[in-house]
Design an enzyme around this catalytic site. Structure first.
Site, short mmCIF file in Angstrom:
data_model
loop_
_atom_site.label_atom_id
_atom_site.label_comp_id
_atom_site.label_asym_id
_atom_site.label_seq_id
_atom_site.Cartn_x
_atom_site.Cartn_y
_atom_site.Cartn_z
N GLU A 268 54.27 33.49 -18.33
CA GLU A 268 53.22 33.89 -17.39
C GLU A 268 53.39 35.37 -17.12
OE1 GLU A 268 50.63 32.43 -16.70
OE2 GLU A 268 49.82 33.52 -15.00
N GLU A 298 45.39 42.16 -16.00
CA GLU A 298 46.58 42.20 -16.86
C GLU A 298 46.24 42.32 -18.34
OE1 GLU A 298 48.86 39.88 -13.32
OE2 GLU A 298 48.20 38.73 -15.05
N ASP A 441 49.03 31.35 -11.01
CA ASP A 441 50.20 30.58 -11.43
C ASP A 441 49.82 29.10 -11.51
OD1 ASP A 441 51.31 33.04 -11.08
OD2 ASP A 441 52.32 32.54 -9.20
#
Ligand SMILES: Nc1ncnc2c1ncn2[C@@H]1O[C@H](COP(=O)(O)OP(=O)(O)O)[C@@H](O)[C@H]1O
Ligand SMILES: O=P(O)(O)OC[C@H]1O[C@](O)(CO)[C@@H](O)[C@@H]1O
Ligand SMILES: [Mg+2]
Length: 461
Positions: A268, A298, A441
């Protein structure tokens, strides 16, 4: 269909490491932001925003990066490197909530509460306060070495008095919040979080040397591993160790986990401001793992580090599906990943090569499970039992859902996608989320574990 898939996923045993911390959460409103801007003056804030500090060394760095995040509505995280700023933060903010933070910690609690068969969580620093943030579930265990043997204990029984504790400050912001930056009125376009990540010498991302020889055994007893926290590595430490050292060790860990059995590993990804470190993490670790997950900011940063700066800028600014598909294909190929999962505010996407054993329908159902879990967590704040999943099923897809599907079909026609499987689903978006930190997450844990469950059903795991 998604419910049955969750049942299947719950049969799995998962290992997760490395990062845990305390998230001290502040819910921002317009007045709080205004006070911060007024304290430093709009001109000084704007000037520092242009300089775009990549670390927080003084309060103005924080205010500038926070205001930048609020203007774009993007999820961002910036490292705090000056320990003396604790007093400044504490004098300016009261924390509304303290809860488990860090990908490994959040994912461990989530999977344990969903009654997964076994969740083995490892974090190199386990102070009592941190340990007590783990949920009290018998399926949640922490590996310790006693008399040369691997022993699994609940984290509540495994803490070490003198371990350091890491506190991250989380600023939750909501779409529609307004404030003035000089003459400009800013309205926050999306809800999200801004993370001030504590980056101090005492916190290291690694597996303790005594535990390392047991990683093959841990790999063997797991159906999958979810690793994260590499963003916490520093380029250099005062004892002479550096990022190369920690990344070499991190590579060994993955190879050790896979030694007895080719256990699937998901990484992750999280924001890494420093480009040099970002590049190192990508080049060292991505080629060793099977699956990677990240958000839209990201993927833009990753592509930038790989040299695709124009594409990165486009994704960061417009978040267009076509660009994300293109960027995803590049990343999948250059790093030879089995699966890449990208979560954004409006959609979640999987990209795999065409020979992936799962069908596009199966891949889509895995993403459905992921967004439903995130919607449940956004509605409730926490997922405390498998029953909570139902709450997510009642959350409608976001208002751009149909548009997302349309643009995706267009993108598929324009780009060469025959050698890939690309699937997308709109997110189930909660209007007034209790909090947003950790939703990514949650998505990645739901996606990866259901991906594994589907592989297992096919006999390919
Ligand atoms: N209000 C919401 N309701 C449901 N899902 C949300 C909501 N806000 C964000 N999400 C999902 O959570 C994701 C955030 O992921 P990420 O930026 O990785 O957060 P974190 O790293 O804090 O877990 C978004 O991409 C989106 O898919
Ligand atoms: O990069 P760090 O400091 O390990 O922190 C990770 C941050 O990301 C989260 O895990 C959310 O994804 C937060 O809970 C945590 O504060
Ligand atoms: Mg994330």
């Amino acid at each position: 269909m998604v419910r049955e898939l969750l049942e299947k996923a719950r049969e799995l045993s998962i290992y997760t490491a490395y990062n845990t911390n305390v998230d001290a959460i502040v819910y921002l409103n317009g007045e709080m932001v205004q006070r911060l801007i007024d304290e430093f003056g709009a001109d000084a804030v704007k000037k520092r925003m242009d300089e775009y500090p990549r670390e927080i060394n003084e309060p103005l760095d924080f205010v500038a990066r926070l205001v930048h995040a609020l203007k774009t509505g993007k999820p961002m995280a910036v490292p705090l490197v000056n320990e003396e700023l604790h007093t400044w933060f504490d004098s300016h903010f009261e924390y509304d909530v303290e809860r488990m933070g860090g990908q490994a910690g959040i994912i461990a609690n989530l999977l344990a509460n969903l009654d997964f068969n076994r969740v083995l969580v490892y974090t190199p620093h386990l102070a009592k306060k941190q340990a007590m943030m783990f949920v009290d579930k018998p399926n949640l265990l922490y590996p310790v070495v006693e008399k040369g043997k691997l022993v699994l204990k609940h984290p509540h029984e495994a803490y070490r008095e003198n371990d350091p504790i890491k506190v991250n400050r989380i600023f939750e912001f909501r779409a529609g919040t307004t404030f003035k930056l000089g003459n400009e009125t800013v309205t926050v376009p999306f809800s999200g979080r801004f993370i001030v990540s504590a980056r101090f010498e005492s916190i290291r991302i690694y597996t303790e040397p005594e535990l390392k020889p047991f990683l093959p055994e841990i790999g063997e007893m797991s159906d999958g591993a979810i690793l994260s926290g590499y963003q916490g590595i520093k380029l250099r430490y005062s004892d002479g160790k550096d990022a190369n050292h920690y990344l070499r060790e991190a590579k060994k860990d993955i190879l050790l986990l896979k030694r007895e059995k080719d256990v699937k590993v998901h990484l992750e990804f999280a924001s890494i401001q420093n480009r040099e470190l970002r590049k190192k993490v990508i080049y060292n670790l991505f080629p060793l793992v099977d699956s990677v997950g990240m958000d839209e900011a990201e993927i833009a940063h990753v592509l930038n580090a790989l040299g695709y700066s124009k594409l990165a800028d486009r994704i960061f600014t417009y978040n267009r599906i076509e660009d994300t598909v293109l960027g995803g294909k590049i990343l999948l190929d250059e790093m030879n990943l089995e699966v890449l999962q990208i979560h954004t505010i409006y959609y979640i996407m999987y990209i795999t090569h065409a020979d992936n054993p799962l069908s596009e329908d199966e891949l889509r159902s895995s993403l459905e499970l992921a967004t439903t879990l995130a919607a449940a967590r956004a509605s409730l704040g926490e997922i405390r039992s498998p029953e909570d999943f139902k709450v997510g099923l009642n959350v409608p897809y976001n208002e751009r859902g149909e548009y997302v599907k349309l643009r995706f079909e267009e993108a598929k026609r324009r780009l060469r996608t025959r050698e890939y499987k690309v699937v997308i689903i709109p997110t189930r978006l909660v209007k007034n989320p209790v909090s947003t930190v950790g939703l990514g997450d949650t998505i990645s844990a739901g996606a990866f574990t259901s991906y594994l469950a589907l592989l297992k059903k096919k006999g390919t795991l």
